[in-house]
Design a protein around this motif. Structure first.
Motif, mmCIF file in Angstrom:
data_model
loop_
_atom_site.group_PDB
_atom_site.id
_atom_site.type_symbol
_atom_site.label_atom_id
_atom_site.label_comp_id
_atom_site.label_asym_id
_atom_site.label_seq_id
_atom_site.Cartn_x
_atom_site.Cartn_y
_atom_site.Cartn_z
ATOM 1 N N UNK A 238 11.665 -25.830 14.057
ATOM 2 C CA UNK A 238 12.574 -26.081 12.946
ATOM 3 C C UNK A 238 12.989 -27.538 12.991
ATOM 4 N N UNK A 239 12.865 -28.202 11.850
ATOM 5 C CA UNK A 239 13.134 -29.635 11.755
ATOM 6 C C UNK A 239 13.939 -29.905 10.496
ATOM 7 N N UNK A 240 14.976 -30.719 10.616
ATOM 8 C CA UNK A 240 15.724 -31.134 9.429
ATOM 9 C C UNK A 240 14.892 -32.123 8.635
ATOM 10 N N UNK A 241 14.838 -31.908 7.321
ATOM 11 C CA UNK A 241 14.019 -32.736 6.437
ATOM 12 C C UNK A 241 14.779 -32.908 5.124
ATOM 13 N N UNK A 242 15.106 -34.156 4.719
ATOM 14 C CA UNK A 242 15.854 -34.382 3.482
ATOM 15 C C UNK A 242 15.174 -33.802 2.245
ATOM 16 N N UNK A 243 13.847 -33.642 2.282
ATOM 17 C CA UNK A 243 13.135 -33.110 1.118
ATOM 18 C C UNK A 243 13.193 -31.589 1.045
ATOM 19 N N UNK A 244 13.746 -30.947 2.059
ATOM 20 C CA UNK A 244 13.855 -29.482 2.095
ATOM 21 C C UNK A 244 15.326 -29.094 1.984
ATOM 22 N N UNK A 261 4.162 -30.147 8.799
ATOM 23 C CA UNK A 261 5.011 -29.311 7.936
ATOM 24 C C UNK A 261 4.250 -28.093 7.432
ATOM 25 N N UNK A 262 4.915 -26.926 7.472
ATOM 26 C CA UNK A 262 4.264 -25.690 7.050
ATOM 27 C C UNK A 262 5.027 -24.969 5.954
ATOM 28 N N UNK A 263 6.373 -25.032 5.972
ATOM 29 C CA UNK A 263 7.144 -24.255 5.004
ATOM 30 C C UNK A 263 8.577 -24.773 4.983
ATOM 31 N N UNK A 264 9.223 -24.630 3.830
ATOM 32 C CA UNK A 264 10.638 -24.963 3.679
ATOM 33 C C UNK A 264 11.409 -23.674 3.409
ATOM 34 N N UNK A 265 12.310 -23.315 4.332
ATOM 35 C CA UNK A 265 13.182 -22.159 4.108
ATOM 36 C C UNK A 265 14.450 -22.669 3.446
ATOM 37 N N UNK A 266 14.631 -22.335 2.175
ATOM 38 C CA UNK A 266 15.795 -22.814 1.445
ATOM 39 C C UNK A 266 17.015 -21.947 1.733
ATOM 40 N N UNK A 267 18.180 -22.581 1.734
ATOM 41 C CA UNK A 267 19.416 -21.855 1.971
ATOM 42 C C UNK A 267 20.349 -22.648 2.852
ATOM 43 N N UNK A 268 21.400 -21.975 3.292
ATOM 44 C CA UNK A 268 22.418 -22.609 4.122
ATOM 45 C C UNK A 268 22.256 -22.190 5.578
ATOM 46 N N UNK A 269 22.631 -23.100 6.483
ATOM 47 C CA UNK A 269 22.644 -22.791 7.897
ATOM 48 C C UNK A 269 23.882 -22.002 8.264
ATOM 49 N N UNK A 270 24.078 -21.749 9.553
ATOM 50 C CA UNK A 270 23.290 -22.170 10.707
ATOM 51 C C UNK A 270 21.869 -21.597 10.690
ATOM 52 N N UNK A 271 20.995 -22.158 11.565
ATOM 53 C CA UNK A 271 19.606 -21.743 11.605
ATOM 54 C C UNK A 271 19.208 -21.309 13.009
#
Length: 305
Positions: A238-244, A261-271
């Motif tokens: 899991x990596x923080x990415x401004x585009x996700x 990069x493989x996928x962006x899980x949209x939503x709010x944290x925590x993660x």
């Protein structure tokens, strides 16, 4: 975990062929240099110190916040339809920790008396799960639930699973007991009783084929917030990415040397991230994302209170 019976041999091949099975010792493990290239470090072979006691105990040098503790992150365990997750924290004596359970989009929260922090959770079968954690005195404790988290029973001994130890800065719990590790642990994934992968808080990824007696360098990624292995050579991070607009899942197919990069899980944290041979699960504050093909594709489900 049937697939891991085959993966143990693959893990050994990766370590022996790709790394020369470099044995590491806590005092000789090289530290990344600021601004330096991320090429793999090399050390002279040296055995890891002997195992600690069978009960994990936070070291005297550990801070009250706990080794590798990340504010706003989850410790996750998952089965075919159940997901358990608890806030990651150190042995700070802050009272009973609450464990959340998600199934079919619905979630419930249960307080576990006598449990201050969780290091690892494993779903055994059906509604049964075990966890390794610590109590208010920072002593290792184990619990089991057989009713999907509604009630928890303290065990007389710690479950035989790979797990972090809240508050310990150089130790993880293995099926055979507590073992010292050559870095501050961020995450540990057990492929079987002897084979495991360790992510360090400074970005290094290590592997063992000896139950933690010695470790070898696999790769280096300073940007990851969580790491887990679904196979001996396939890792997710899991990596923080401004585009996700959430959290980015990155994937490695070379044992952790490189991630893409493989996928962006949209939503709010925590993660939080969980992986085993059959599944990968990313948990957010309001969603659960699942993959059953080693992180290639994902299905996301929103959580209801």
């Amino acid at each position: 975990m049937p697939r891991y019976q085959d993966l143990a041999l693959g893990a050994g091949a990766v370590l022996v062929v790709g790394l020369g099975l470099v044995a590491l010792k806590p005092d000789t493990l090289p530290s990344p240099t600021e601004g330096a290239d991320d090429a793999l470090s090399s050390t002279l072979p040296s055995p890891l110190r002997p195992r600690a006691s069978s009960t994990p105990t936070p070291s005297a040098s550990a801070t009250r916040e706990g080794a590798g503790a990340k504010t706003g992150s989850w410790v996750v365990g998952a089965g075919s339809d159940l997901v358990f997750f608890a806030p990651r924290r150190g042995c700070d004596g802050a009272g009973s920790v609450e464990v959340r359970v998600a199934r079919g989009g619905a979630s419930s929260t249960y307080a576990v008396k006598g449990l201050t922090a969780v290091g690892g959770i494993e779903v055994e079968a059906g509604d049964t799960a075990v966890l390794v954690g610590v109590d208010a005195a920072c002593k290792g404790v184990g619990f089991r639930t057989t009713d999907a988290g509604k009630t928890w029973k303290e065990l007389g001994r710690l479950p035989e699973i790979w797990s972090l130890v809240p508050g310990a800065d150089r130790q993880v719990h293995a099926p055979g007991g507590a073992v010292e590790v050559p870095c501050e642990p961020l995450a540990v994934t057990g492929l079987d009783d002897r084979v495991a992968r360790l992510a360090c808080t400074d970005g290094r990824l290590l592997g063992t084929v000896s139950g933690g007696d010695d470790w070898s360098i696999l790769g280096n990624n300073r940007n990851v917030k969580a790491v887990g292995f679904v196979a001996a050579t396939t890792a997710l991070a899991l990596v923080e990415d401004p585009s996700c607009a959430g959290i980015r899942v990155e994937r490695s197919t070379d044992g952790g040397t490189g991630f893409k990069p493989a996928y962006c899980v949209e939503g709010d944290g925590p993660w939080g991230l969980f992986t085993d041979a059959d599944r990968a699960v990313v948990v957010g504050g309001d969603s659960v994302a699942r993959s059953t093909d080693d992180g290639a594709t994902w299905a996301v489900q929103r959580l209801r209170p």
